[in-house]
Scaffold this active site. Structure first.
Site, PDB file in Angstrom:
ATOM      1  N   SER A 125       0.837  -1.209   0.000  1.00 20.01           N
ATOM      2  CA  SER A 125       0.000   0.000   0.000  1.00 20.01           C
ATOM      3  C   SER A 125       0.863   1.246   0.000  1.00 20.01           C
ATOM      4  O   SER A 125       1.962   1.261   0.572  1.00 20.01           O
ATOM      5  CB  SER A 125      -0.862  -0.024   1.266  1.00 20.01           C
ATOM      6  OG  SER A 125      -1.474   1.228   1.469  1.00 20.01           O
ATOM      7  N   TYR A 150      -2.270  -1.627  10.877  1.00 19.88           N
ATOM      8  CA  TYR A 150      -2.523  -2.087   9.502  1.00 19.88           C
ATOM      9  C   TYR A 150      -1.352  -1.676   8.592  1.00 19.88           C
ATOM     10  O   TYR A 150      -0.778  -2.496   7.875  1.00 19.88           O
ATOM     11  CB  TYR A 150      -3.846  -1.508   8.962  1.00 19.88           C
ATOM     12  CG  TYR A 150      -3.900  -1.534   7.461  1.00 19.88           C
ATOM     13  CD1 TYR A 150      -4.160  -2.721   6.778  1.00 19.88           C
ATOM     14  CD2 TYR A 150      -3.641  -0.379   6.701  1.00 19.88           C
ATOM     15  CE1 TYR A 150      -4.153  -2.760   5.393  1.00 19.88           C
ATOM     16  CE2 TYR A 150      -3.639  -0.412   5.325  1.00 19.88           C
ATOM     17  CZ  TYR A 150      -3.892  -1.592   4.675  1.00 19.88           C
ATOM     18  OH  TYR A 150      -3.873  -1.629   3.308  1.00 19.88           O
ATOM     19  N   LYS A 154       1.884  -3.920   6.423  1.00 17.78           N
ATOM     20  CA  LYS A 154       2.333  -3.830   5.024  1.00 17.78           C
ATOM     21  C   LYS A 154       3.846  -3.615   4.969  1.00 17.78           C
ATOM     22  O   LYS A 154       4.552  -4.197   4.144  1.00 17.78           O
ATOM     23  CB  LYS A 154       1.585  -2.708   4.290  1.00 17.78           C
ATOM     24  CG  LYS A 154       0.086  -2.989   4.126  1.00 17.78           C
ATOM     25  CD  LYS A 154      -0.153  -4.259   3.331  1.00 17.78           C
ATOM     26  CE  LYS A 154      -1.587  -4.716   3.306  1.00 17.78           C
ATOM     27  NZ  LYS A 154      -1.788  -6.049   2.740  1.00 17.78           N
TER      28      LYS A 154
HETATM   29  C1  UD1 Z   1      -7.252   4.559   3.566  1.00 20.20           C
HETATM   30  C2  UD1 Z   1      -6.264   4.184   4.622  1.00 20.20           C
HETATM   31  C3  UD1 Z   1      -5.092   3.531   3.970  1.00 20.20           C
HETATM   32  C4  UD1 Z   1      -5.541   2.294   3.234  1.00 20.20           C
HETATM   33  C5  UD1 Z   1      -6.641   2.655   2.243  1.00 20.20           C
HETATM   34  C6  UD1 Z   1      -7.251   1.382   1.715  1.00 20.20           C
HETATM   35  C7  UD1 Z   1      -6.590   5.784   6.462  1.00 20.20           C
HETATM   36  C8  UD1 Z   1      -6.038   6.961   7.184  1.00 20.20           C
HETATM   37  N1  UD1 Z   1      -5.883   5.372   5.393  1.00 20.20           N
HETATM   38  O1  UD1 Z   1      -6.636   5.476   2.658  1.00 20.20           O
HETATM   39  O2  UD1 Z   1      -4.130   3.156   4.942  1.00 20.20           O
HETATM   40  O3  UD1 Z   1      -4.463   1.713   2.554  1.00 20.20           O
HETATM   41  O4  UD1 Z   1      -7.675   3.401   2.896  1.00 20.20           O
HETATM   42  O5  UD1 Z   1      -8.271   1.649   0.840  1.00 20.20           O
HETATM   43  O6  UD1 Z   1      -7.617   5.266   6.824  1.00 20.20           O
HETATM   44  N2  UD1 Z   1     -12.885  11.044   3.135  1.00 20.20           N
HETATM   45  C9  UD1 Z   1     -13.892  11.911   3.454  1.00 20.20           C
HETATM   46  N3  UD1 Z   1     -15.048  11.403   3.962  1.00 20.20           N
HETATM   47  C10 UD1 Z   1     -15.245  10.073   4.181  1.00 20.20           C
HETATM   48  C11 UD1 Z   1     -14.195   9.185   3.842  1.00 20.20           C
HETATM   49  C12 UD1 Z   1     -13.032   9.713   3.325  1.00 20.20           C
HETATM   50  O7  UD1 Z   1     -13.754  13.126   3.285  1.00 20.20           O
HETATM   51  O8  UD1 Z   1     -16.313   9.698   4.667  1.00 20.20           O
HETATM   52  C13 UD1 Z   1     -11.638  11.570   2.564  1.00 20.20           C
HETATM   53  C14 UD1 Z   1     -10.410  11.287   3.413  1.00 20.20           C
HETATM   54  O9  UD1 Z   1     -10.188  12.307   4.330  1.00 20.20           O
HETATM   55  C15 UD1 Z   1      -9.312  11.199   2.347  1.00 20.20           C
HETATM   56  C16 UD1 Z   1     -10.047  10.682   1.099  1.00 20.20           C
HETATM   57  O10 UD1 Z   1     -11.422  10.925   1.342  1.00 20.20           O
HETATM   58  O11 UD1 Z   1      -8.836  12.471   2.067  1.00 20.20           O
HETATM   59  C17 UD1 Z   1      -9.819   9.228   0.855  1.00 20.20           C
HETATM   60  O12 UD1 Z   1     -10.118   8.512   2.042  1.00 20.20           O
HETATM   61  P1  UD1 Z   1     -10.150   6.923   2.090  1.00 20.20           P
HETATM   62  O13 UD1 Z   1     -11.014   6.412   1.020  1.00 20.20           O
HETATM   63  O14 UD1 Z   1     -10.468   6.515   3.503  1.00 20.20           O
HETATM   64  O15 UD1 Z   1      -8.673   6.493   1.717  1.00 20.20           O
HETATM   65  P2  UD1 Z   1      -7.283   6.883   2.409  1.00 20.20           P
HETATM   66  O16 UD1 Z   1      -7.477   7.534   3.726  1.00 20.20           O
HETATM   67  O17 UD1 Z   1      -6.468   7.605   1.408  1.00 20.20           O
END
Ligand code: UD1
Length: 339
Positions: A125, A150, A154
């Site tokens: 990842s 997690y 990795k």
């Molecule tokens: C997350 C994990 C990462 C993992 C990946 C797997 C965290 C901090 N990181 O990545 O370790 O490998 O998932 O898929 O959990 N967002 C919103 N609202 C929401 C959900 C997300 O605004 O309800 C935003 C988040 O702040 C981020 C972006 O969307 O900026 C992507 O979020 P997400 O899909 O959870 O992925 P990551 O955090 O990048």
């Protein structure tokens, strides 16, 4: 050629099984069904016309892993997806994550080392980079201290493979560092199936639009980015799946430059949370109910991949767009809710 796919009923695993079958591989899936449905097997079969072999097996049970490999000595490669992946849960239950993600990796590698063909693909990842100092993020960027158990699994997983490859030159391995996988198969026969409230952005968007959730919370709009929301490299799961097949073929054809290689898998393009929302609204023709809330702990500001290595050495690059991914995710969400 027979390929073992562990976690092959999961989100990325199932899409990879489809692409392997398209390329003519015989696929054996192992899955413990802890975070996947047996129905996925039907979805795969509808797309490809061929039912993959399936064995319900818990990789934590070493004796079962040994027995399985004993019966499948002709395996030509292993793609190892099986792992737990919820960041928040890993903070609450670290030992569960180390057992699920590390013990199982060791058992699989131990058995693989007894085979004639020792080709191994590992799901890693971009989380290993943390907040990288330079963008786009290349494979040479330093691995930062993990933010969660997690993420640590990795990093440790990569180290375990590197050490195993050092002492066994006939073991050939590729670690693929995924950026943010999203979307679903265009047929809507397979897709992402989060249990409970989704933690990830795209399933939260589609579940909100379909009426399962009231509102999307956008975590922070005060980041130093183009519109203040976090930037990520969202990659269509079908593009990602194809990269696994190409990586495996590289090992089978002995085209790898060393016996442990690492590749980023991303589009090379960063999209903000609000751009993802806009793409969704465009392809679905709906308005999404969202509000800006506080930042989420542990989020990095910006992450997107340097893709040159994958493009030069694997001869692979993404073909599908963010809009394609959002349209397929929406089609899938609508299909599973209207069942
Ligand atoms: C997350 C994990 C990462 C993992 C990946 C797997 C965290 C901090 N990181 O990545 O370790 O490998 O998932 O898929 O959990 N967002 C919103 N609202 C929401 C959900 C997300 O605004 O309800 C935003 C988040 O702040 C981020 C972006 O969307 O900026 C992507 O979020 P997400 O899909 O959870 O992925 P990551 O955090 O990048």
């Amino acid at each position: 050629m027979k390929i073992l796919v562990t976690g092959g009923l999961g989100f990325i695993g199932s899409h990879t099984v489809v692409e392997l079958q398209h390329e003519g591989f015989e696929v054996v899936i192992i899955d413990d069904l802890s975070n996947a449905s047996i129905d996925v097997l039907e979805g795969i079969t509808k797309i490809t016309g061929t039912k993959p072999h399936f064995k319900a097996l818990d990789l934590k049970v070493k004796a079962d892993v040994q027995q399985f490999f004993e019966a499948h000595k002709d395996i030509a490669g292993v793609i190892h997806f099986a792992a737990s992946k919820a960041v928040g849960e890993s903070v609450q239950s670290p030992l569960k994550y180390y057992e699920n993600n590390i013990n199982t990796l060791v058992y699989v590698l131990q058995e693989l080392s007894q085979l004639t063909h020792k080709n191994f693909i590992f799901s890693s990842s971009c989380t290993v980079y943390g907040q990288a100092d330079e963008l786009p993020i290349s494979e040479n960027a330093p691995v930062k201290p993990a933010e969660s158990p997690y993420g640590n699994t990795k990093q440790i997983g990569e180290e375990i493979i590197r050490d195993a490859c050092k002492v066994d030159q006939s073991l050939n391995s590729i670690a693929l560092r995924y950026f943010n996988p999203i979307g679903a198969h265009s047929s809507a026969e397979i897709g992402e199936l989060p249990i409970g409230a989704p933690q990830n952005l795209v399933p939260y968007i589609t579940q909100t639009a379909v009426g399962l959730r009231d509102q999307l919370s956008v975590f922070g709009d005060d980041y130093p980015t183009k519109d203040g929301t976090c930037v990520r490299d969202y990659i269509h799961v079908v593009d990602l799946a194809k990269a696994h097949v190409v990586a495996l073929q590289r090992l089978i054809a002995s085209k790898n430059k060393s016996n442990f290689e690492i590749f980023n898998l991303g589009t090379g393009k960063g999209s903000s949370v609000l751009e993802v929302v806009k793409s969704f609204e465009k392809v679905s023709g709906t308005k999404l109910n969202y509000k800006i809330v506080a930042r989420r702990d542990g989020d990095v500001t910006e992450a997107y991949a340097e893709t040159t290595k994958a493009s030069n050495d694997l001869g692979w690059k993404t073909e599908l767009t963010l809009d394609d991914a959002m349209a397929s995710a929406w089609k899938w969400e609508q299909k599973i809710r209207n069942k």
